[in-house]
Design a protein around this motif. Structure first.
Motif, PDB file in Angstrom:
ATOM      1  N   UNK A 145       0.834  -1.203   0.000  1.00 22.64           N
ATOM      2  CA  UNK A 145       0.000   0.000   0.000  1.00 22.64           C
ATOM      3  C   UNK A 145       0.869   1.254   0.000  1.00 22.64           C
ATOM      4  N   UNK A 146       1.951   1.245   0.766  1.00 21.77           N
ATOM      5  CA  UNK A 146       2.867   2.389   0.782  1.00 21.77           C
ATOM      6  C   UNK A 146       3.513   2.596  -0.587  1.00 21.77           C
ATOM      7  N   UNK A 147       3.861   1.506  -1.247  1.00 28.34           N
ATOM      8  CA  UNK A 147       4.440   1.604  -2.588  1.00 28.34           C
ATOM      9  C   UNK A 147       3.444   2.209  -3.562  1.00 28.34           C
ATOM     10  N   UNK A 148       2.187   1.829  -3.435  1.00 28.46           N
ATOM     11  CA  UNK A 148       1.149   2.411  -4.296  1.00 28.46           C
ATOM     12  C   UNK A 148       1.031   3.908  -4.043  1.00 28.46           C
ATOM     13  N   UNK A 149       1.044   4.306  -2.769  1.00 30.35           N
ATOM     14  CA  UNK A 149       0.962   5.730  -2.437  1.00 30.35           C
ATOM     15  C   UNK A 149       2.155   6.480  -3.020  1.00 30.35           C
ATOM     16  N   UNK A 150       3.312   5.847  -2.980  1.00 30.03           N
ATOM     17  CA  UNK A 150       4.511   6.459  -3.534  1.00 30.03           C
ATOM     18  C   UNK A 150       4.360   6.673  -5.036  1.00 30.03           C
ATOM     19  N   UNK A 151       3.759   5.707  -5.697  1.00 33.45           N
ATOM     20  CA  UNK A 151       3.516   5.855  -7.132  1.00 33.45           C
ATOM     21  C   UNK A 151       2.637   7.057  -7.398  1.00 33.45           C
ATOM     22  N   UNK A 152       1.609   7.225  -6.570  1.00 33.54           N
ATOM     23  CA  UNK A 152       0.694   8.354  -6.744  1.00 33.54           C
ATOM     24  C   UNK A 152       1.442   9.657  -6.528  1.00 33.54           C
ATOM     25  N   UNK A 153       2.209   9.739  -5.467  1.00 39.34           N
ATOM     26  CA  UNK A 153       2.972  10.957  -5.187  1.00 39.34           C
ATOM     27  C   UNK A 153       3.985  11.215  -6.284  1.00 39.34           C
ATOM     28  N   UNK A 154       4.611  10.172  -6.774  1.00 37.50           N
ATOM     29  CA  UNK A 154       5.598  10.339  -7.835  1.00 37.50           C
ATOM     30  C   UNK A 154       4.937  10.924  -9.077  1.00 37.50           C
ATOM     31  N   UNK A 155       3.685  10.529  -9.322  1.00 32.93           N
ATOM     32  CA  UNK A 155       2.957  11.097 -10.454  1.00 32.93           C
ATOM     33  C   UNK A 155       2.760  12.587 -10.294  1.00 32.93           C
ATOM     34  N   UNK A 156       2.385  13.012  -9.103  1.00 32.68           N
ATOM     35  CA  UNK A 156       2.193  14.438  -8.891  1.00 32.68           C
ATOM     36  C   UNK A 156       3.533  15.164  -8.924  1.00 32.68           C
ATOM     37  N   UNK A 157       4.565  14.512  -8.489  1.00 36.12           N
ATOM     38  CA  UNK A 157       5.899  15.093  -8.576  1.00 36.12           C
ATOM     39  C   UNK A 157       6.278  15.270 -10.044  1.00 36.12           C
ATOM     40  N   UNK A 158       5.973  14.261 -10.853  1.00 38.38           N
ATOM     41  CA  UNK A 158       6.277  14.343 -12.282  1.00 38.38           C
ATOM     42  C   UNK A 158       5.542  15.511 -12.911  1.00 38.38           C
ATOM     43  N   UNK A 159       4.280  15.730 -12.526  1.00 33.63           N
ATOM     44  CA  UNK A 159       3.513  16.867 -13.057  1.00 33.63           C
ATOM     45  C   UNK A 159       4.177  18.176 -12.667  1.00 33.63           C
ATOM     46  N   UNK A 160       4.624  18.272 -11.417  1.00 38.79           N
ATOM     47  CA  UNK A 160       5.294  19.491 -10.973  1.00 38.79           C
ATOM     48  C   UNK A 160       6.576  19.724 -11.754  1.00 38.79           C
ATOM     49  N   UNK A 161       7.314  18.659 -12.003  1.00 34.23           N
ATOM     50  CA  UNK A 161       8.550  18.772 -12.786  1.00 34.23           C
ATOM     51  C   UNK A 161       8.225  19.223 -14.205  1.00 34.23           C
ATOM     52  N   UNK A 162       7.194  18.598 -14.800  1.00 33.16           N
ATOM     53  CA  UNK A 162       6.793  18.997 -16.152  1.00 33.16           C
ATOM     54  C   UNK A 162       6.371  20.456 -16.197  1.00 33.16           C
ATOM     55  N   UNK A 163       5.633  20.911 -15.181  1.00 33.05           N
ATOM     56  CA  UNK A 163       5.220  22.313 -15.124  1.00 33.05           C
ATOM     57  C   UNK A 163       6.440  23.239 -15.082  1.00 33.05           C
ATOM     58  N   UNK A 164       7.447  22.851 -14.304  1.00 31.79           N
ATOM     59  CA  UNK A 164       8.671  23.664 -14.227  1.00 31.79           C
ATOM     60  C   UNK A 164       9.372  23.722 -15.585  1.00 31.79           C
TER      61      UNK A 164
END
Length: 80
Positions: A39-58
């Motif tokens: 479950x923690x790994x799944x949450x990490x995947x979700x957070x990583x996705x939002x991190x990727x969006x933030x990186x793309x926005x930058x």
């Protein structure tokens, strides 16, 4: 949940059954801990996705800055 994840989980839980019971309830506890880790790994995947969006926005903001700077420089060159 993707098929690959399900297969991995089923393999891990099958391997749990092979672990020696070190005390009463050990197998259930081991399965619960593994479930929590997954479950923690799944949450990490979700957070990583939002991190990727933030990186793309930058990167997009930087690309816009560069495009605007080049446009301004080109207009200055034309004006001269």
């Amino acid at each position: 949940m993707p098929l690959n994840d399900r297969k991995i989980i089923s393999i891990i839980l099958e391997e749990c059954d092979k672990v020696d019971a070190r005390c009463a309830g050990y197998e259930a506890e081991l399965q619960e801990v593994i479930t929590e880790v997954i479950a923690l790994e799944r949450q990490h995947r979700v957070r990583a996705g939002s991190i990727q969006k933030k990186i793309n926005d930058k990167f997009n903001a930087t690309a816009r800055f560069l495009a605007e700077h080049r446009r301004a420089t080109a207009q200055e060159d034309i004006a001269q």
